[in-house]
Design an enzyme around this catalytic site. Sequence first.
Site, PDB file in Angstrom:
ATOM      1  N   THR A 217      -7.450  -0.389   1.867  1.00 32.77           N
ATOM      2  CA  THR A 217      -7.015   0.955   0.520  1.00 32.77           C
ATOM      3  C   THR A 217      -7.820   1.635   0.592  1.00 32.77           C
ATOM      4  OG1 THR A 217      -6.412   0.146  -1.502  1.00 32.77           O
ATOM      5  CG2 THR A 217      -7.734  -0.576  -0.935  1.00 32.77           C
ATOM      6  N   ASP A 218      -7.115   2.943   0.172  1.00 37.87           N
ATOM      7  CA  ASP A 218      -8.356   3.935  -0.534  1.00 37.87           C
ATOM      8  C   ASP A 218      -8.552   3.485  -1.325  1.00 37.87           C
ATOM      9  OD1 ASP A 218      -5.716   3.728  -1.713  1.00 37.87           O
ATOM     10  OD2 ASP A 218      -4.901   5.816  -1.088  1.00 37.87           O
ATOM     11  N   GLU A 219      -8.639   2.127  -1.845  1.00 33.97           N
ATOM     12  CA  GLU A 219      -9.190   2.115  -3.326  1.00 33.97           C
ATOM     13  C   GLU A 219     -10.359   1.699  -3.419  1.00 33.97           C
ATOM     14  OE1 GLU A 219      -7.526  -0.439  -5.843  1.00 33.97           O
ATOM     15  OE2 GLU A 219      -5.148   0.450  -5.358  1.00 33.97           O
TER      16      GLU A 219
ATOM     17  N   TYR B 247      -9.992  -6.744  -7.221  1.00 34.61           N
ATOM     18  CA  TYR B 247      -9.458  -6.145  -6.331  1.00 34.61           C
ATOM     19  C   TYR B 247      -9.959  -5.036  -5.158  1.00 34.61           C
ATOM     20  CZ  TYR B 247      -5.501  -3.947  -2.976  1.00 34.61           C
ATOM     21  OH  TYR B 247      -5.636  -3.330  -1.496  1.00 34.61           O
TER      22      TYR B 247
ATOM     23  N   LYS C   4     -12.386  -6.180  -1.397  1.00 38.91           N
ATOM     24  CA  LYS C   4     -11.154  -5.449  -0.233  1.00 38.91           C
ATOM     25  C   LYS C   4     -12.771  -4.343   0.338  1.00 38.91           C
ATOM     26  CE  LYS C   4      -7.986  -5.012   1.474  1.00 38.91           C
ATOM     27  NZ  LYS C   4      -7.378  -5.832   2.518  1.00 38.91           N
TER      28      LYS C   4
END
Length: 329
Positions: free
Chosen positions: A118-120, A145, A149
């Site tokens: 993810t970009d997060e 979260y 990741k």
Amino acid sequence: MLVTGGAGFIGTNFVHFTLAERPDVEVSVLDKLTYAGNLMSLADVADRINLVVGDVADAAVVNPLVAAADVVVHFAAESHNDNSLNDPSPFVHSNLVGTFTLLEAVRRYGVRYHHISTDEVYGDLALDDPAKFTPNTAYNPSSPYSSTKAGSDLLVRAWVRSFGIAATISNCSNNYGAYQHIEKFIPRQITNLIDGVKPKLYGAGTNIRDWIHVQDHNRGIWAIIDKGRIGETYLIGADCELNNREVVEVILELMGHHPSDYEHVSDRPGHDRRYAIDASKLRAETGWEPMFRDFKSGLANTIEWYRANEQWWRPQKAAVEANYAAKGQ
Ligand code: NAD
Ligand code: DAU
């Protein structure tokens, strides 16, 4: 091909896409069927896949499946930020221990591995910052979260460098489309409106997300499997930055309501302000381009899907909303 998390939102769409576009590929799905996994999503292809219900963190289940595969595409994860603020424990288990377990199997059996992320992992950008995330942006995750990741990405990078596994990583922006769990922003608002409930905006509604149709994400993953360079990270995004208020206004309009007919609710603690993806590396190296360039028509199709598939989401709606209501959201 072994697809982990194939009963979830993006994994389900990936399995359907693969069976339709790559009929020569034999697909096995490994999924724990958590609250987010739904067998109904795979019902129409059940006779074309080998479905194994199990945990990616369980080496006894994972090892024979990886040994029998040519390529592993790893979607399985706990995926919702709000849940990670309530209880981070399953995020550490599935996202970190699960990825570690797969990496050890991939190393042992010499299997190609693609890691979905993810970009997060890059944290957030200021609302007025002209910058976008690139593959060289420093990792700076905010939530349980996104930090699990980020940790899983770093495990992949270390296994490439230390053990020479044949892996690639993709970090994608916010997906929308069919089969997305109704805890997530867009399907929550669509199903609220079907139920006569106003859409709920966290805080002021000014946080920005960079939206991509799930089909474009999955085409990007296949472009990396086909043409990506081993050891590399590719960002996937479709240049569609919108703030949450703008998204809700489009949903309201498409569903026949006044665009201001939403309400503000409690904000998410630590709420990331803005994500924005620079996908030029993926475009330049693989020729990938997004096909869904009109967010409004992609959203209209998504609304139609939720209208036509109430039996898919209805069993979860009351519990999801009770959970949000308990937090003032
Ligand atoms: P989802 O929550 O809809 O689906 C996750 C699936 O993984 C479910 O079927 C669940 O049963 C399964 N799963 C969870 N833990 C498992 C375990 N321990 N063992 C086996 N299966 C397990 O998630 P999603 O939105 O489809 O996201 C899929 C992947 O894509 C995740 O890795 C996520 O981080 C990443 N991603 C999502 C988005 C997005 O916008 N949704 C964007 C970028 C990246
Ligand atoms: O950027 C990629 C990420 O996108 C993925 O890694 C995650 O798995 C995926 O869930 C998504 O994370 P977000 O936290 O951005 O998605 P979510 O759908 O939860 O929320 C989108 C935005 O909408 C966010 O700013 C919070 C806000 N929101 C959310 C809900 C559920 C609301 O304003 N109201 C809501 O009811």
